[in-house]
Design an enzyme around this catalytic site. Structure first.
Site, mmCIF file in Angstrom:
data_model
loop_
_atom_site.group_PDB
_atom_site.id
_atom_site.type_symbol
_atom_site.label_atom_id
_atom_site.label_comp_id
_atom_site.label_asym_id
_atom_site.label_seq_id
_atom_site.Cartn_x
_atom_site.Cartn_y
_atom_site.Cartn_z
ATOM 1 N N PRO A 90 -9.863 58.273 111.154
ATOM 2 C CG PRO A 90 -12.645 58.441 111.486
ATOM 3 C CD PRO A 90 -11.108 57.650 110.962
ATOM 4 C CD GLU A 117 -18.479 50.926 113.505
ATOM 5 O OE1 GLU A 117 -18.045 51.683 114.273
ATOM 6 O OE2 GLU A 117 -19.083 51.153 112.375
ATOM 7 N NE ARG A 155 -1.949 69.595 91.964
ATOM 8 C CZ ARG A 155 -1.789 70.732 92.398
ATOM 9 N NH1 ARG A 155 -1.368 70.789 93.496
ATOM 10 N NH2 ARG A 155 -1.716 71.798 91.437
ATOM 11 C CG ASP A 170 -1.670 74.023 93.745
ATOM 12 O OD1 ASP A 170 -1.837 74.947 92.295
ATOM 13 O OD2 ASP A 170 -0.789 73.480 93.717
HETATM 14 C C1 9D3 Z 1 -20.034 55.179 112.079
HETATM 15 C C2 9D3 Z 1 -18.997 54.544 112.230
HETATM 16 N N1 9D3 Z 1 -18.103 55.012 113.685
HETATM 17 C C3 9D3 Z 1 -18.593 55.048 114.818
HETATM 18 C C4 9D3 Z 1 -18.651 55.885 116.167
HETATM 19 C C5 9D3 Z 1 -16.659 55.460 113.430
HETATM 20 C C6 9D3 Z 1 -16.144 54.925 112.577
HETATM 21 C C7 9D3 Z 1 -15.459 54.345 111.663
HETATM 22 C C8 9D3 Z 1 -14.672 54.306 110.531
HETATM 23 C C9 9D3 Z 1 -16.322 56.452 111.175
HETATM 24 C C10 9D3 Z 1 -15.261 56.669 110.299
HETATM 25 C C11 9D3 Z 1 -14.249 54.879 110.022
HETATM 26 C C12 9D3 Z 1 -13.919 55.440 108.519
HETATM 27 N N2 9D3 Z 1 -13.374 56.561 107.978
HETATM 28 C C13 9D3 Z 1 -12.380 56.251 107.605
HETATM 29 O O1 9D3 Z 1 -11.625 55.285 107.413
HETATM 30 C C14 9D3 Z 1 -11.831 57.726 107.070
HETATM 31 C C15 9D3 Z 1 -11.926 58.925 107.151
HETATM 32 C C16 9D3 Z 1 -12.610 59.413 107.776
HETATM 33 O O2 9D3 Z 1 -13.789 58.799 107.924
HETATM 34 N N3 9D3 Z 1 -12.688 61.040 108.206
HETATM 35 C C17 9D3 Z 1 -11.799 61.638 107.406
HETATM 36 N N4 9D3 Z 1 -10.637 61.290 107.374
HETATM 37 C C18 9D3 Z 1 -10.438 59.889 107.505
HETATM 38 S S1 9D3 Z 1 -9.360 58.432 106.840
HETATM 39 C C19 9D3 Z 1 -10.035 57.661 106.827
#
Ligand code: 9D3
Length: 257
Positions: A90, A117, A155, A170
């Protein structure tokens, strides 16, 4: 030839993805190799432990350095060429079409999918080249993001089904949304295919499609228009579309009623 290696504790998810559609076809034709590496195979306790509680306290678990680092290094050894290591998270840079185009030229992409996490920061510091995100919403892990990246790259590769034609037309290849698509039947109750598409007049069809692309982008994704330099022809077409609005059934996003 492009190689993808996904580091994940759910390798069966990635393997199922590799058995269908365009990714399967690219592998069968020898354009793509898709590997998985499971950090559990490199657990320190030999019993598959790959996560531990966060230092400083707090909820959830963190993926430990040793199994993850060993898994990434095992993935590196799967090709003779150099690799780029991507962590899906994220906190990553949001992925767009231009980035996907750039990633097509990397021989071996190692995609690290986190769970819980997330992963110990020292892996990001020492082992990761690039951190990428699917956008501002919360997933439960990186696997779906890794599959999205692989799908978008494959692709575009030469030899992929429909590559020559669709990749160039595209959405996003020219920064615009694509025009609407129709197939048989020509009429369903009160809904007819636009007459221009049945006219056989190729020049008129091209012009209409460009007008619709511009108009639909203006309606549905106005943010995309701000970064494009338009020709006078395009400006005229968009004005024509805007003048016709109300006489047509086009729908703005979040305005489907
Ligand atoms: C609820 C968990 N959060 C605590 C504040 C942090 C968190 C940890 C792990 C939020 C998401 C994740 C797992 N997400 C991914 O591995 C992830 C992801 C995403 O959640 N949103 C957009 N792109 C991606 S790429 C990998």
């Amino acid at each position: 030839m492009n190689t993808f290696s996904v580091v994940s504790i759910f390798p069966e998810l990635i393997e199922a993805f590799g058995m269908t559609g365009i990714v399967r076809r690219a592998q069968v034709h020898g354009h793509v190799v898709l590997n998985t590496v499971d950090p559990r195979s490199y657990s320190v306790d030999g019993k598959g432990k790959i996560d531990d509680a966060p230092y400083g306290g707090g909820a959830g678990m963190v993926m430990m350095v040793p199994p993850l680092r060993k898994a990434i290094n095992a993935a590196r050894k799967l090709t003779v060429n150099g690799s780029k290591v991507v962590y899906l998270s994220p906190q990553g840079r949001p992925i767009d079409h231009q980035l996907i185009v750039e990633l097509t030229s990397i021989d071996h992409l190692i995609l690290v999918a986190g769970r819980y996490e997330g992963i110990d920061e020292r892996v990001i510091e020492r082992d990761i080249d690039m951190e990428l995100s699917l956008g501002d919403y919360v997933l439960s892990g990186g696997e779906i993001a890794a599959m999205a990246v692989i799908d978008a790259i494959v692709r575009l590769l030469p030899g992929s089904l429909g590559n020559d034609l669709s990749a160039a037309t595209d959405s996003f290849s020219d920064g615009l949304l694509r025009n609407e698509q129709y197939t048989r039947p020509e009429r369903i109750a009160d809904q007819s295919v636009p007459a221009v598409l049945l006219s056989g007049n190729h020049a008129e069809i091209q012009r209409w499609r460009r007008k619709q692309s511009l108009g639909r982008t203006w309606l549905k994704r106005p943010d995309l228009l701000e970064v494009i330099d338009f020709s006078q022809d395009d400006r005229d077409l968009l004005e024509e579309f805007q003048a016709e609005i109300g006489t047509r059934g086009d729908v703005r996003n979040d305005d489907n009623g």
